[in-house]
Design an enzyme around this catalytic site. Structure first.
Site, mmCIF file in Angstrom:
data_model
loop_
_atom_site.group_PDB
_atom_site.id
_atom_site.type_symbol
_atom_site.label_atom_id
_atom_site.label_comp_id
_atom_site.label_asym_id
_atom_site.label_seq_id
_atom_site.Cartn_x
_atom_site.Cartn_y
_atom_site.Cartn_z
ATOM 1 N N THR A 49 34.043 33.994 27.824
ATOM 2 C CA THR A 49 33.639 34.087 29.221
ATOM 3 C C THR A 49 32.136 33.892 29.327
ATOM 4 O OG1 THR A 49 33.384 35.593 31.108
ATOM 5 C CG2 THR A 49 33.637 36.616 28.954
ATOM 6 N N ASP B 122 30.220 35.118 31.471
ATOM 7 C CA ASP B 122 29.552 36.264 32.098
ATOM 8 C C ASP B 122 29.005 37.288 31.111
ATOM 9 O OD1 ASP B 122 29.904 35.475 34.801
ATOM 10 O OD2 ASP B 122 31.999 36.099 34.708
ATOM 11 N N ARG C 261 29.781 37.512 39.838
ATOM 12 C CA ARG C 261 30.283 38.290 40.974
ATOM 13 C C ARG C 261 30.136 39.784 40.728
ATOM 14 N NH1 ARG C 261 35.052 36.449 40.900
ATOM 15 N NH2 ARG C 261 36.050 38.193 39.824
ATOM 16 N N ASP D 118 30.389 39.881 29.956
ATOM 17 C CA ASP D 118 30.652 41.193 30.554
ATOM 18 C C ASP D 118 31.771 41.964 29.861
ATOM 19 O OD1 ASP D 118 32.688 39.527 31.331
ATOM 20 O OD2 ASP D 118 32.626 40.067 33.450
ATOM 21 N N ARG E 208 45.899 30.443 36.337
ATOM 22 C CA ARG E 208 46.337 31.774 36.748
ATOM 23 C C ARG E 208 47.863 31.790 36.764
ATOM 24 N NH1 ARG E 208 41.338 34.130 36.308
ATOM 25 N NH2 ARG E 208 39.797 32.837 37.371
ATOM 26 N N GLY F 128 38.856 31.838 33.434
ATOM 27 C CA GLY F 128 37.844 30.794 33.583
ATOM 28 C C GLY F 128 37.506 30.154 32.249
#
Length: 325
Positions: free
Chosen positions: A129, A131, A175, A133, A75, A14
């Site tokens: 990213t 996120d 997510r 994470d 991807r 992403g």
């Protein structure tokens, strides 16, 4: 000092605001050390398809302020196979690339870890990213911009919520991680926050609506897309069924969280780790992610940086409970 002559540079997974600032930092610091840079378009797909080009100072002019990634991202199922990775390696050799800098997140570093173990090519990664994470860095490139985008959007939603005495369920990205929801919920004054890491979020929200103040003119609930209740629309359905007197609305922010000009924090972070990546390759580092911990450059093996279960601080959840009174 390792002799690196040509760095292959790519973004994968992403997109995140600040990736272009990182690209710029890698290219210009490599040129500073008399190292060539080859841009690889669309990440691992570009490796497999041999879609590469030489980069120079002009290639990265006027991009530090731009969102997205000029190297594109995609991807690549072929890279998941040994045959695809062999083809990618052969293409790197054809372009005289002897080191790689990968900008991305969990999936990007998973691919880099496997590739780095299969072939004798040094790879370092930059944490790109929204996120936040990844282990091995306090913040990832794009996270600060994303949470500011969310807060700005929620501030606007609150205007209409107050005008109509409405309850808004606002879904944000996340997510597997609730870090976007957690920080933005506090910053936006949310009534409650629902995140994947807290399995009692829905029960807490219902209790808050049942027993909380009745004179509030608006209520904002922030939910990560991977929350325990099944998404914002399901939360809205449950709330409406249980409390029909609330005028409940759902707003899903979606991909606006990925776009926009990167904040100053993201530009500086991207620039710091971009320069550090080139210097790390020159110093012999490989199979590591370059991050910043306590304002110092850090080096974390890919296998440790790749997504782990984050423990959400109970202090953050307590803050939400206290401030929502």
């Amino acid at each position: 000092m390792t002799q690196i002559k040509n760095i292959g540079l790519y973004t994968s997974g992403g997109d995140a605001p600040g990736m272009n600032a990182a690209i710029r930092a890698v290219v210009r610091s490599a040129l500073y050390y008399d190292i060539e840079v080859t841009g690889i378009l669309r990440g691992y797909e570009g490796m497999v398809r041999n879609d590469m080009f030489k980069m120079n100072r002009k290639s990265v002019s006027n991009i530090v302020q731009r969102g997205g990634t000029i190297l594109k991202t995609a991807r690549c199922d072929a890279f998941r196979t040994p045959e695809g990775r062999k083809l990618a390696y052969d293409n790197l050799k054809k372009n005289n690339i002897d080191a790689l800098v990968a900008i991305g997140g969990d999936g990007t570093f998973t691919g880099a870890k496997i590739f780095g173990h299969e072939y004798d090519i040094p790879i370092v990664g930059l944490p790109g990213t929204i996120d936040n994470d990844l282990m091995g860095t306090d913040f990832t490139i794009g996270y600060d911009t994303a949470i500011n985008t969310v807060v700005n959007a929620v501030d606007k939603i609150r205007d209409t919520a107050e005008s109509h005495d409405r309850l808004f369920i606002v879904e944000v990205m996340g997510r597997d991680s609730g870090l976007i929801a957690l920080r933005t919920g506090i910053a936006a004054g949310a009534e409650a926050i629902l995140i994947p890491e807290n399995k009692n979020g829905m029960a807490g929200l219902l209790d808050r609506l049942e027993n909380g103040r009745k004179d509030k003119t608006s209520r904002i609930v922030i939910a990560a897309e991977g929350d325990d209740a099944g998404g914002a629309f399901e939360i809205g359905r449950i709330v409406t069924e249980r409390f029909p007197h609330y005028d409940t609305r759902v707003s899903i922010l979606g991909h606006i969280q990925r776009g926009g000009k990167p904040t100053c924090m993201d530009r500086v972070l991207a620039s710091r780790v971009g320069v550090a990546a080139v210097e790390a390759l020159r110093d012999g580092h490989r199979n590591e992610m370059i991050g910043v911990i306590h304002n110092e450059i850090s080096y974390t093996p890919f296998e440790h940086a790749i997504k782990h279960d984050h423990e959400i601080s109970n202090n953050f959840l307590k803050i939400v409970e206290i401030l929502s009174l």
